[in-house]
Design a protein around this motif. Structure first.
Motif, PDB file in Angstrom:
ATOM      1  N   PHE A 127      -5.260 -10.236  -3.889  1.00  0.00           N
ATOM      2  CA  PHE A 127      -6.309  -9.259  -3.591  1.00  0.00           C
ATOM      3  C   PHE A 127      -5.750  -8.061  -2.835  1.00  0.00           C
ATOM      4  CE2 PHE A 127     -10.125  -7.555  -1.586  1.00  0.00           C
ATOM      5  CZ  PHE A 127     -11.061  -7.659  -2.591  1.00  0.00           C
ATOM      6  N   VAL A 128      -4.911  -8.310  -1.858  1.00  0.00           N
ATOM      7  CA  VAL A 128      -4.366  -7.205  -1.050  1.00  0.00           C
ATOM      8  C   VAL A 128      -3.513  -6.281  -1.899  1.00  0.00           C
ATOM      9  CG1 VAL A 128      -2.739  -6.665   0.802  1.00  0.00           C
ATOM     10  CG2 VAL A 128      -4.498  -8.395   1.161  1.00  0.00           C
ATOM     11  N   TRP A 129      -2.637  -6.843  -2.699  1.00  0.00           N
ATOM     12  CA  TRP A 129      -1.736  -5.990  -3.472  1.00  0.00           C
ATOM     13  C   TRP A 129      -2.429  -5.295  -4.645  1.00  0.00           C
ATOM     14  CZ3 TRP A 129       2.442  -3.942  -1.809  1.00  0.00           C
ATOM     15  CH2 TRP A 129       3.303  -4.617  -0.951  1.00  0.00           C
ATOM     16  N   GLU A 130      -3.449  -5.932  -5.211  1.00  0.00           N
ATOM     17  CA  GLU A 130      -4.047  -5.401  -6.440  1.00  0.00           C
ATOM     18  C   GLU A 130      -5.424  -4.767  -6.260  1.00  0.00           C
ATOM     19  OE1 GLU A 130      -2.518  -5.159  -9.195  1.00  0.00           O
ATOM     20  OE2 GLU A 130      -0.870  -6.595  -9.100  1.00  0.00           O
ATOM     21  N   ARG A 131      -6.191  -5.196  -5.265  1.00  0.00           N
ATOM     22  CA  ARG A 131      -7.605  -4.835  -5.203  1.00  0.00           C
ATOM     23  C   ARG A 131      -8.004  -4.037  -3.970  1.00  0.00           C
ATOM     24  NH1 ARG A 131      -8.781  -5.832 -10.478  1.00  0.00           N
ATOM     25  NH2 ARG A 131      -8.001  -7.885 -11.077  1.00  0.00           N
ATOM     26  N   VAL A 132      -7.060  -3.702  -3.127  1.00  0.00           N
ATOM     27  CA  VAL A 132      -7.376  -2.936  -1.924  1.00  0.00           C
ATOM     28  C   VAL A 132      -6.871  -1.502  -2.105  1.00  0.00           C
ATOM     29  CG1 VAL A 132      -6.977  -2.705   0.557  1.00  0.00           C
ATOM     30  CG2 VAL A 132      -7.320  -4.973  -0.447  1.00  0.00           C
ATOM     31  N   PRO A 133      -7.764  -0.544  -2.339  1.00  0.00           N
ATOM     32  CA  PRO A 133      -7.326   0.843  -2.552  1.00  0.00           C
ATOM     33  C   PRO A 133      -6.483   1.399  -1.406  1.00  0.00           C
ATOM     34  CG  PRO A 133      -9.624   0.587  -3.202  1.00  0.00           C
ATOM     35  CD  PRO A 133      -9.224  -0.694  -2.550  1.00  0.00           C
ATOM     36  N   ALA A 134      -6.751   0.970  -0.184  1.00  0.00           N
ATOM     37  CA  ALA A 134      -6.010   1.493   0.962  1.00  0.00           C
ATOM     38  C   ALA A 134      -4.547   1.103   0.933  1.00  0.00           C
ATOM     39  CB  ALA A 134      -6.653   0.990   2.264  1.00  0.00           C
ATOM     40  N   VAL A 135      -4.180   0.137   0.076  1.00  0.00           N
ATOM     41  CA  VAL A 135      -2.795  -0.323  -0.015  1.00  0.00           C
ATOM     42  C   VAL A 135      -2.110   0.184  -1.282  1.00  0.00           C
ATOM     43  CG1 VAL A 135      -1.335  -2.416  -0.073  1.00  0.00           C
ATOM     44  CG2 VAL A 135      -3.357  -2.362   1.358  1.00  0.00           C
ATOM     45  N   GLN A 136      -2.881   0.785  -2.195  1.00  0.00           N
ATOM     46  CA  GLN A 136      -2.324   1.103  -3.509  1.00  0.00           C
ATOM     47  C   GLN A 136      -1.177   2.111  -3.467  1.00  0.00           C
ATOM     48  OE1 GLN A 136      -3.034  -0.789  -6.260  1.00  0.00           O
ATOM     49  NE2 GLN A 136      -3.950  -1.867  -4.536  1.00  0.00           N
ATOM     50  N   GLY A 137      -1.216   3.068  -2.539  1.00  0.00           N
ATOM     51  CA  GLY A 137      -0.126   4.030  -2.456  1.00  0.00           C
ATOM     52  C   GLY A 137       0.951   3.654  -1.475  1.00  0.00           C
ATOM     53  N   TYR A 138       0.851   2.477  -0.914  1.00  0.00           N
ATOM     54  CA  TYR A 138       1.750   2.035   0.149  1.00  0.00           C
ATOM     55  C   TYR A 138       3.051   1.512  -0.451  1.00  0.00           C
ATOM     56  CZ  TYR A 138       3.372  -0.901   4.064  1.00  0.00           C
ATOM     57  OH  TYR A 138       4.104  -1.503   5.045  1.00  0.00           O
ATOM     58  N   GLY A 139       4.186   1.974   0.070  1.00  0.00           N
ATOM     59  CA  GLY A 139       5.477   1.588  -0.487  1.00  0.00           C
ATOM     60  C   GLY A 139       6.282   0.636   0.362  1.00  0.00           C
ATOM     61  N   GLY A 140       5.739   0.209   1.500  1.00  0.00           N
ATOM     62  CA  GLY A 140       6.490  -0.672   2.386  1.00  0.00           C
ATOM     63  C   GLY A 140       6.189  -2.141   2.139  1.00  0.00           C
ATOM     64  N   TYR A 141       6.571  -2.946   3.101  1.00  0.00           N
ATOM     65  CA  TYR A 141       6.295  -4.378   3.052  1.00  0.00           C
ATOM     66  C   TYR A 141       4.907  -4.651   3.615  1.00  0.00           C
ATOM     67  CZ  TYR A 141      11.313  -5.266   2.298  1.00  0.00           C
ATOM     68  OH  TYR A 141      12.592  -5.296   1.801  1.00  0.00           O
ATOM     69  N   VAL A 142       4.297  -5.725   3.125  1.00  0.00           N
ATOM     70  CA  VAL A 142       3.099  -6.264   3.751  1.00  0.00           C
ATOM     71  C   VAL A 142       3.531  -7.463   4.583  1.00  0.00           C
ATOM     72  CG1 VAL A 142       0.906  -7.441   3.367  1.00  0.00           C
ATOM     73  CG2 VAL A 142       1.520  -5.463   1.976  1.00  0.00           C
ATOM     74  N   VAL A 143       3.182  -7.445   5.867  1.00  0.00           N
ATOM     75  CA  VAL A 143       3.551  -8.528   6.772  1.00  0.00           C
ATOM     76  C   VAL A 143       2.361  -9.463   6.929  1.00  0.00           C
ATOM     77  CG1 VAL A 143       4.368  -9.134   9.073  1.00  0.00           C
ATOM     78  CG2 VAL A 143       5.164  -7.022   7.993  1.00  0.00           C
ATOM     79  N   PHE A 144       2.606 -10.764   6.749  1.00  0.00           N
ATOM     80  CA  PHE A 144       1.541 -11.757   6.796  1.00  0.00           C
ATOM     81  C   PHE A 144       1.593 -12.540   8.103  1.00  0.00           C
ATOM     82  CE2 PHE A 144       2.077 -10.795   2.354  1.00  0.00           C
ATOM     83  CZ  PHE A 144       0.778 -10.732   1.886  1.00  0.00           C
ATOM     84  N   LEU A 145       0.451 -12.575   8.777  1.00  0.00           N
ATOM     85  CA  LEU A 145       0.295 -13.306  10.025  1.00  0.00           C
ATOM     86  C   LEU A 145      -0.882 -14.266   9.900  1.00  0.00           C
ATOM     87  CD1 LEU A 145       0.608 -10.342  12.584  1.00  0.00           C
ATOM     88  CD2 LEU A 145       2.395 -11.992  11.993  1.00  0.00           C
ATOM     89  N   GLU A 146      -1.051 -15.110  10.920  1.00  0.00           N
ATOM     90  CA  GLU A 146      -2.214 -15.973  10.998  1.00  0.00           C
ATOM     91  C   GLU A 146      -2.879 -15.784  12.353  1.00  0.00           C
ATOM     92  OE1 GLU A 146      -1.384 -19.974   9.802  1.00  0.00           O
ATOM     93  OE2 GLU A 146      -0.391 -19.337   7.947  1.00  0.00           O
ATOM     94  N   GLU A 147      -4.099 -16.261  12.471  1.00  0.00           N
ATOM     95  CA  GLU A 147      -4.903 -15.970  13.653  1.00  0.00           C
ATOM     96  C   GLU A 147      -4.313 -16.522  14.948  1.00  0.00           C
ATOM     97  OE1 GLU A 147      -8.738 -17.789  13.210  1.00  0.00           O
ATOM     98  OE2 GLU A 147      -7.874 -19.682  12.554  1.00  0.00           O
ATOM     99  N   ASP A 148      -3.432 -17.525  14.846  1.00  0.00           N
ATOM    100  CA  ASP A 148      -2.834 -18.097  16.047  1.00  0.00           C
ATOM    101  C   ASP A 148      -1.406 -17.593  16.277  1.00  0.00           C
ATOM    102  OD1 ASP A 148      -1.663 -19.423  13.941  1.00  0.00           O
ATOM    103  OD2 ASP A 148      -1.873 -21.431  14.800  1.00  0.00           O
ATOM    104  N   ASN A 149      -1.133 -16.383  15.812  1.00  0.00           N
ATOM    105  CA  ASN A 149       0.149 -15.724  16.083  1.00  0.00           C
ATOM    106  C   ASN A 149      -0.010 -14.736  17.230  1.00  0.00           C
ATOM    107  OD1 ASN A 149       1.242 -15.542  12.589  1.00  0.00           O
ATOM    108  ND2 ASN A 149       1.296 -17.217  14.037  1.00  0.00           N
ATOM    109  N   TYR A 150       1.118 -14.315  17.766  1.00  0.00           N
ATOM    110  CA  TYR A 150       1.150 -13.390  18.907  1.00  0.00           C
ATOM    111  C   TYR A 150       2.385 -12.523  18.716  1.00  0.00           C
ATOM    112  CZ  TYR A 150       1.092 -12.049  23.919  1.00  0.00           C
ATOM    113  OH  TYR A 150       1.032 -11.379  25.117  1.00  0.00           O
ATOM    114  N   VAL A 151       2.225 -11.208  18.653  1.00  0.00           N
ATOM    115  CA  VAL A 151       3.359 -10.334  18.332  1.00  0.00           C
ATOM    116  C   VAL A 151       3.935  -9.723  19.606  1.00  0.00           C
ATOM    117  CG1 VAL A 151       2.383  -9.832  16.067  1.00  0.00           C
ATOM    118  CG2 VAL A 151       2.014  -8.234  17.944  1.00  0.00           C
ATOM    119  N   MET A 152       5.246  -9.485  19.573  1.00  0.00           N
ATOM    120  CA  MET A 152       5.936  -8.872  20.701  1.00  0.00           C
ATOM    121  C   MET A 152       5.736  -7.354  20.675  1.00  0.00           C
ATOM    122  SD  MET A 152       7.253 -11.496  22.182  1.00  0.00           S
ATOM    123  CE  MET A 152       8.789 -11.394  23.087  1.00  0.00           C
TER     124      MET A 152
END
Length: 420
Positions: free
Chosen positions: A214-239
């Motif tokens: 869905f993210v790669w194919e069906r989200v217009p906000a991502v269609q022109g994006y050329g970078g990586y998509v980073v996947f997280l989960e709700e119990d993650n914590y970023v530095m």
């Protein structure tokens, strides 16, 4: 006679002028009124915390049918919150898979708020449990663009039928002989260990595959994006240097590891030896137990994985990450090579989840994460990366975990790309 004609013409001219002036004034009033109305609407939108998102709708939890309608409507309209506060294309797309652990979700959002350059992110929250509390938490974010998408085959929407738990389904531990005698729905399709499906077990793998597509194919906000998509989960914590490190990894891959397929910004080491490994990355084959946190996927690798949809959807393991490891080196003929951070930029805070529902202590998890962060501060934001180790890139088979033997799961999973 001439005077009468002149006077008549003058009166006619004055009449025409009056009509034109009246029309102009009316038009001006209409224009001003429309502008005022637009300004009022914009002001109302700002006050609700959703600038530039007039199409945002309020979820209805009044009934199951209204909730389902809200889910489908939201997925169709895709309201991006804070869009006019942060114009332009996103520099990083983060996708967070969310179930029902609101306290852990708050910890993740708090860590994201502290991350450098977070204003350039697009945060996509993908939900398989729907509640006003969780929506309120996510919709309170003001520091970057936010999009919510909703897994439309959630067991919450199908409490008494597939893909939820149908009362006519076979009990998990019934033998096949007992199931056939009872005539339960899925009697012919136990898993590799003789167990029948449990809806809450199968949902995570379904959600992960649906979300990827869905993210790669069906989200217009991502269609022109050329970078990586980073996947997280709700119990993650970023530095705090999460994005800084991501950019260094992308640069390192371009110059020194062009055959690396994926990036892994997190690991499960719990922040040990952070200072000595802060600027180090390593390469190896992708492994579920090492590289499933803070995983970054390019569009090219997404296409490789989607080419293996049938293999993913029929492999008898209810874990998306173990299934992915199976694909690497089987359906994907060349094992996936990963460039991984040795000092994790993603921490795992969840002390409960799919199999453990009790004694959850998010306050303890928060203290632990803060402690790791304090110890790591001097090692954050390294100026460059160095290769700290390499391992062979090879397929590593494992014993599948079962839980995914029902053909209904196989069919539904395979249909995501066709039905959305």
């Amino acid at each position: 006679m001439r005077f009468r004609l002149l006077r008549r013409n003058l009166l006619l001219l004055l009449g025409v002028i009056f009509v034109v002036v009246t029309l102009l004034l009316s038009t001006r009033v209409l224009v001003v009124s429309e502008n005022d109305a637009g300004a009022a609407s914009f002001g109302d939108d700002v006050s609700s915390g959703s600038r530039g998102t007039n199409s945002c709708e309020t979820f209805s939890f009044a009934s199951l049918s209204e909730l389902a309608q809200s889910v489908y409507s939201a997925n169709y309209k895709q309201c991006v919150r804070n869009a006019d506060r942060f114009p332009g294309e996103p520099q990083l797309v983060l996708v967070v898979q969310v179930h029902n652990r609101p306290e852990y979700l708050r910890l993740l959002i708090r860590s994201l708020q502290r991350a450098a350059e977070v204003h350039s992110f697009l945060l996509v929250f993908s939900h398989d449990y729907f509640s006003q509390e969780i929506n309120t938490i996510v919709q309170g974010i003001t520091f970057c663009k936010v999009l919510q998408i909703y897994f439309p085959f959630s067991t919450q929407l199908y409490p008494k039928e597939f893909p939820g738990q149908d009362p006519r389904d076979c009990p998990r531990d019934a033998s096949k002989e007992e199931a056939l005698r009872a005539g339960c729905l899925n009697a012919d399709h136990p898993d590799s260990y003789g167990h029948y499906r449990e809806a809450f077990i199968t949902q995570t793998k379904h959600h992960w595959w649906w979300k990827l597509h869905f993210v790669w194919e069906r989200v217009p906000a991502v269609q022109g994006y050329g970078g990586y998509v980073v996947f997280l989960e709700e119990d993650n914590y970023v530095m705090p240097d999460f994005f800084h490190f991501y950019k260094l990894m992308v640069e390192f891959r371009t110059t020194s590891c062009q055959d690396c397929d994926m990036l892994a910004l997190g690991n499960h080491d719990g922040g040990t030896d952070f200072a000595s490994t802060s600027d180090k990355v390593s390469t190896s084959g992708w492994m579920s137990t090492k590289h499933n946190m803070g995983m970054a996927i390019s569009r090219e690798v997404y296409y490789k994985l989607m080419g293996c949809s049938n293999d993913y959807c029929t492999y008898d393991d209810y874990n998306w990450d173990w299934t992915l490891q199976h694909l690497s080196g089987t359906c994907v003929s060349k094992p996936l090579k990963v460039l991984a951070a040795q000092a994790s930029r993603v921490l795992h805070t969840g002390d409960c989840g799919l199999h453990q529902k009790e004694n959850c202590k998010p306050e303890v998890a928060s203290q632990k994460a803060e402690g790791i962060l304090q110890k790591a501060r001097d090692g954050l934001f390294p100026p460059r990366l160095v290769l700290g180790g390499t391992e062979p890139v090879e397929h590593k088979a494992h014993i599948k975990n079962g839980g995914w033997g029902d053909v209904r799961d196989h069919v539904l999973c395979n249909n995501y790309s066709k039905r959305l």
